[in-house]
Scaffold this motif. Structure first.
Motif, PDB file in Angstrom:
ATOM      1  N   SER A 264       0.816  -1.216   0.000  1.00  0.00           N
ATOM      2  CA  SER A 264       0.000   0.000   0.000  1.00  0.00           C
ATOM      3  C   SER A 264       0.850   1.266   0.000  1.00  0.00           C
ATOM      4  CB  SER A 264      -0.936   0.000   1.209  1.00  0.00           C
ATOM      5  OG  SER A 264      -0.188  -0.033   2.426  1.00  0.00           O
ATOM      6  N   ALA A 265       2.100   1.158   0.486  1.00  0.00           N
ATOM      7  CA  ALA A 265       2.986   2.326   0.498  1.00  0.00           C
ATOM      8  C   ALA A 265       3.350   2.769  -0.919  1.00  0.00           C
ATOM      9  CB  ALA A 265       4.260   2.011   1.280  1.00  0.00           C
ATOM     10  N   ALA A 266       3.274   1.849  -1.874  1.00  0.00           N
ATOM     11  CA  ALA A 266       3.640   2.178  -3.255  1.00  0.00           C
ATOM     12  C   ALA A 266       2.565   2.993  -3.968  1.00  0.00           C
ATOM     13  CB  ALA A 266       3.921   0.899  -4.039  1.00  0.00           C
ATOM     14  N   GLU A 267       1.360   3.060  -3.391  1.00  0.00           N
ATOM     15  CA  GLU A 267       0.287   3.821  -4.033  1.00  0.00           C
ATOM     16  C   GLU A 267       0.712   5.274  -4.260  1.00  0.00           C
ATOM     17  OE1 GLU A 267      -3.138   3.165  -5.073  1.00  0.00           O
ATOM     18  OE2 GLU A 267      -2.148   1.208  -5.186  1.00  0.00           O
ATOM     19  N   GLY A 268       0.490   5.744  -5.471  1.00  0.00           N
ATOM     20  CA  GLY A 268       0.815   7.117  -5.812  1.00  0.00           C
ATOM     21  C   GLY A 268       2.226   7.324  -6.328  1.00  0.00           C
ATOM     22  N   ALA A 269       3.073   6.294  -6.263  1.00  0.00           N
ATOM     23  CA  ALA A 269       4.450   6.434  -6.749  1.00  0.00           C
ATOM     24  C   ALA A 269       4.457   6.756  -8.245  1.00  0.00           C
ATOM     25  CB  ALA A 269       5.240   5.157  -6.493  1.00  0.00           C
ATOM     26  N   ILE A 270       5.385   7.601  -8.642  1.00  0.00           N
ATOM     27  CA  ILE A 270       5.567   7.956 -10.047  1.00  0.00           C
ATOM     28  C   ILE A 270       6.758   7.161 -10.576  1.00  0.00           C
ATOM     29  CG2 ILE A 270       6.074   9.818 -11.677  1.00  0.00           C
ATOM     30  CD1 ILE A 270       3.374  10.102 -10.280  1.00  0.00           C
ATOM     31  N   VAL A 271       6.520   6.359 -11.597  1.00  0.00           N
ATOM     32  CA  VAL A 271       7.560   5.511 -12.179  1.00  0.00           C
ATOM     33  C   VAL A 271       7.593   5.763 -13.683  1.00  0.00           C
ATOM     34  CG1 VAL A 271       8.396   3.157 -12.482  1.00  0.00           C
ATOM     35  CG2 VAL A 271       7.130   3.758 -10.401  1.00  0.00           C
ATOM     36  N   TYR A 272       8.749   6.092 -14.206  1.00  0.00           N
ATOM     37  CA  TYR A 272       8.844   6.317 -15.648  1.00  0.00           C
ATOM     38  C   TYR A 272       9.541   5.140 -16.310  1.00  0.00           C
ATOM     39  CZ  TYR A 272      13.822   7.210 -15.307  1.00  0.00           C
ATOM     40  OH  TYR A 272      15.158   7.053 -15.086  1.00  0.00           O
ATOM     41  N   MET A 273       9.305   5.002 -17.597  1.00  0.00           N
ATOM     42  CA  MET A 273      10.009   3.993 -18.386  1.00  0.00           C
ATOM     43  C   MET A 273      10.117   4.450 -19.817  1.00  0.00           C
ATOM     44  SD  MET A 273       9.489  -0.080 -18.663  1.00  0.00           S
ATOM     45  CE  MET A 273      10.693  -1.031 -19.630  1.00  0.00           C
ATOM     46  N   GLY A 274      11.270   4.218 -20.429  1.00  0.00           N
ATOM     47  CA  GLY A 274      11.432   4.502 -21.835  1.00  0.00           C
ATOM     48  C   GLY A 274      10.490   3.649 -22.660  1.00  0.00           C
ATOM     49  N   GLY A 275       9.957   4.219 -23.734  1.00  0.00           N
ATOM     50  CA  GLY A 275       9.064   3.474 -24.606  1.00  0.00           C
ATOM     51  C   GLY A 275       7.606   3.768 -24.342  1.00  0.00           C
ATOM     52  N   LEU A 276       6.774   3.072 -25.096  1.00  0.00           N
ATOM     53  CA  LEU A 276       5.326   3.243 -25.004  1.00  0.00           C
ATOM     54  C   LEU A 276       4.736   2.321 -23.954  1.00  0.00           C
ATOM     55  CD1 LEU A 276       4.573   3.159 -28.843  1.00  0.00           C
ATOM     56  CD2 LEU A 276       4.612   5.206 -27.401  1.00  0.00           C
ATOM     57  N   PRO A 277       3.577   2.664 -23.394  1.00  0.00           N
ATOM     58  CA  PRO A 277       2.867   1.687 -22.558  1.00  0.00           C
ATOM     59  C   PRO A 277       2.422   0.522 -23.439  1.00  0.00           C
ATOM     60  CG  PRO A 277       1.485   3.598 -22.968  1.00  0.00           C
ATOM     61  CD  PRO A 277       2.833   3.935 -23.506  1.00  0.00           C
ATOM     62  N   LYS A 278       2.284  -0.649 -22.834  1.00  0.00           N
ATOM     63  CA  LYS A 278       1.991  -1.842 -23.645  1.00  0.00           C
ATOM     64  C   LYS A 278       0.698  -1.700 -24.431  1.00  0.00           C
ATOM     65  CE  LYS A 278      -0.143  -4.375 -19.774  1.00  0.00           C
ATOM     66  NZ  LYS A 278      -0.013  -5.551 -18.881  1.00  0.00           N
ATOM     67  N   GLU A 279      -0.243  -0.917 -23.901  1.00  0.00           N
ATOM     68  CA  GLU A 279      -1.513  -0.723 -24.613  1.00  0.00           C
ATOM     69  C   GLU A 279      -1.317  -0.007 -25.938  1.00  0.00           C
ATOM     70  OE1 GLU A 279      -2.166  -0.904 -20.200  1.00  0.00           O
ATOM     71  OE2 GLU A 279      -0.869   0.285 -21.520  1.00  0.00           O
ATOM     72  N   LYS A 280      -0.211   0.738 -26.054  1.00  0.00           N
ATOM     73  CA  LYS A 280       0.056   1.485 -27.285  1.00  0.00           C
ATOM     74  C   LYS A 280       1.169   0.870 -28.129  1.00  0.00           C
ATOM     75  CE  LYS A 280      -1.529   5.965 -25.538  1.00  0.00           C
ATOM     76  NZ  LYS A 280      -1.173   7.393 -25.286  1.00  0.00           N
ATOM     77  N   MET A 281       1.788  -0.194 -27.631  1.00  0.00           N
ATOM     78  CA  MET A 281       2.802  -0.880 -28.430  1.00  0.00           C
ATOM     79  C   MET A 281       2.122  -1.544 -29.619  1.00  0.00           C
ATOM     80  SD  MET A 281       5.295  -2.724 -25.640  1.00  0.00           S
ATOM     81  CE  MET A 281       6.319  -1.783 -24.516  1.00  0.00           C
ATOM     82  N   PRO A 282       2.574  -1.270 -30.840  1.00  0.00           N
ATOM     83  CA  PRO A 282       1.842  -1.734 -32.016  1.00  0.00           C
ATOM     84  C   PRO A 282       1.757  -3.241 -32.174  1.00  0.00           C
ATOM     85  CG  PRO A 282       3.970  -0.787 -32.631  1.00  0.00           C
ATOM     86  CD  PRO A 282       3.749  -0.463 -31.198  1.00  0.00           C
ATOM     87  N   GLY A 283       2.739  -3.974 -31.660  1.00  0.00           N
ATOM     88  CA  GLY A 283       2.717  -5.417 -31.847  1.00  0.00           C
ATOM     89  C   GLY A 283       2.522  -6.203 -30.572  1.00  0.00           C
ATOM     90  N   PHE A 284       2.107  -5.520 -29.494  1.00  0.00           N
ATOM     91  CA  PHE A 284       2.117  -6.181 -28.190  1.00  0.00           C
ATOM     92  C   PHE A 284       1.061  -7.277 -28.066  1.00  0.00           C
ATOM     93  CE2 PHE A 284       1.060  -6.752 -23.722  1.00  0.00           C
ATOM     94  CZ  PHE A 284       2.317  -6.960 -23.173  1.00  0.00           C
ATOM     95  N   ALA A 285      -0.133  -7.065 -28.588  1.00  0.00           N
ATOM     96  CA  ALA A 285      -1.219  -8.041 -28.402  1.00  0.00           C
ATOM     97  C   ALA A 285      -0.834  -9.406 -28.966  1.00  0.00           C
ATOM     98  CB  ALA A 285      -2.501  -7.536 -29.049  1.00  0.00           C
TER      99      ALA A 285
END
Length: 377
Positions: A264-285
């Motif tokens: 529960s302590a992790a709630e609200g944490a901001i985490v970045y990552m290079g690249g697109l979210p998987k929902e927007k990755m063109p070949g992820f599905a």
């Protein structure tokens, strides 16, 4: 009903069988932490590499007029720079035709010296700017560099999230210190203030002294450069001490471990990552379907990138009609392929990814929710 098998069909089947049996085996090297606290990252990468090799082999590739079968040669570098150079030499001695890895900047950078001397292309998860800054023609990235990500995230935290007083902690690894330095420069350039810089290491688990000191400073946000083995107990201790500052960290914390240990302590944490979210990755599905069929689980974080890097390596060999690193290496410079993680995978003159975006995630209800994707520069 009896199935009639024609003579021609038997001949074709026999031909394919013989080709497979007599295919030249080409080794692809892989190195990452496969044991220890960071093994979750390495095994995630490894599965992406293996799936790419399987998919490419399924096309029955021929190179130099001969059928080729690619085979994975995996080595455990234990996230240790010395071990990293040992396994790099082992891969070179094994006669691999290219390398995917290492995972950490701290292992990738010294290993890259050996690969460069051997003329062996290396496509690494390293994000430190140093990795590609030395001008080696053999170094390529799987992810956005810290120089790119640090500029984006540091500015975003100040200008979009309106956190002005930032404390920064890093684990003194090449990755952790590198991203903290880039982030600090961007914060100050955006008009924010770094109120404290502090340090730990990538084996530490007790952050009481550091955080007690920070509580008295009362920053708006705490940025941590390092992995989830430290970031997850760190955020737990922050909340136990009553520190209400926002917690901001990088892609090594975009993991099930961070969510599980942080709780529960992790709630609200901001985490970045290079690249697109998987929902927007063109070949992820399609990728996720094949991945689950092969490994019986869903993809985690890094495997789509290691899959794309492996496909880039194998495609360069195919385009060059050679598995000789000296012949196919230059083809990586001009490569442009459709990826799982991005519409186009291609590299600039230094080996960095072109047009590499950064996605900002926020932990909400126990999961990483993408809140913004910022174009690379």
């Amino acid at each position: 009903m009896k199935l009639k098998v024609t003579h021609s069909a038997l001949v074709v089947a026999w031909a394919f069988s013989c080709a497979a049996a007599h295919a030249d085996v080409v080794k692809i090297g892989f190195a990452a932490p496969l044991t220890g606290a960071q093994s979750n990252y390495g095994t995630d990468m490894q599965k992406g590499v293996q799936l790419a090799i399987n998919d490419f082999n399924a096309t029955h590739p021929t190179i130099g007029g001969k059928p080729i079968s690619f085979e994975l040669d995996s080595q455990d570098d234990q996230a240790d720079p010395h071990t990293g150079t040992v396994v790099a030499q082992r891969l070179i001695d094994d006669g691999v035709s290219g390398v995917i890895g290492h995972f950490n900047s701290g292992t990738s950078i010294p290993a890259s010296d050996l690969y460069n001397r051997a003329g062996l292309p290396q496509i690494s998860m390293a994000t430190s700017p140093v990795y590609t800054a030395r001008g080696y023609k053999t170094t390529f990235r799987l992810l956005t560099s810290d120089a790119q990500a640090g500029r984006i995230v540091g500015s975003y935290v100040v200008k979009t999230l309106h956190y002005k007083r930032i404390a920064i902690i890093d684990d003194r690894t090449a990755y952790g210190q590198g991203i903290a330095d880039e982030f600090a420069k961007a914060v100050e350039a955006a008009g924010g203030t770094v109120v404290k810089r502090d340090y730990t290491n990538d084996k530490a688990l007790d952050f009481s002294a550091i955080l007690t000191n920070l509580k008295g400073i009362n920053p708006d946000a705490v940025f941590y450069g390092g992995g989830d083995a430290q970031s997850s107990p760190m955020i737990r201790k922050m909340r136990q001490l009553g520190i209400k500052a926002a917690f901001v960290t990088g892609e090594m914390s975009r993991s099930p471990t961070f969510l599980k240990i942080g709780g529960s302590a992790a709630e609200g944490a901001i985490v970045y990552m290079g690249g697109l979210p998987k929902e927007k990755m063109p070949g992820f599905a399609s990728y996720a379907t094949r991945y689950k069929a092969r490994f019986g689980e869903d993809p985690i974080t890094y495997s789509p990138y290691s899959y794309d890097g492996t496909m880039a390596l194998l495609t360069a060999m195919k385009d060059a009609n050679s598995t000789d690193p000296k012949v196919y290496g230059p083809y990586l410079d001009k490569l442009s392929i459709k990826g799982v993680s991005a519409a186009t995978i291609s590299y600039d003159s230094t080996g960095d990814l072109k047009d590499a975006p950064v996605t900002i995630y926020k932990v909400q209800h126990g999961d990483f929710k993408p809140v913004d994707t910022i174009a690379g520069n």
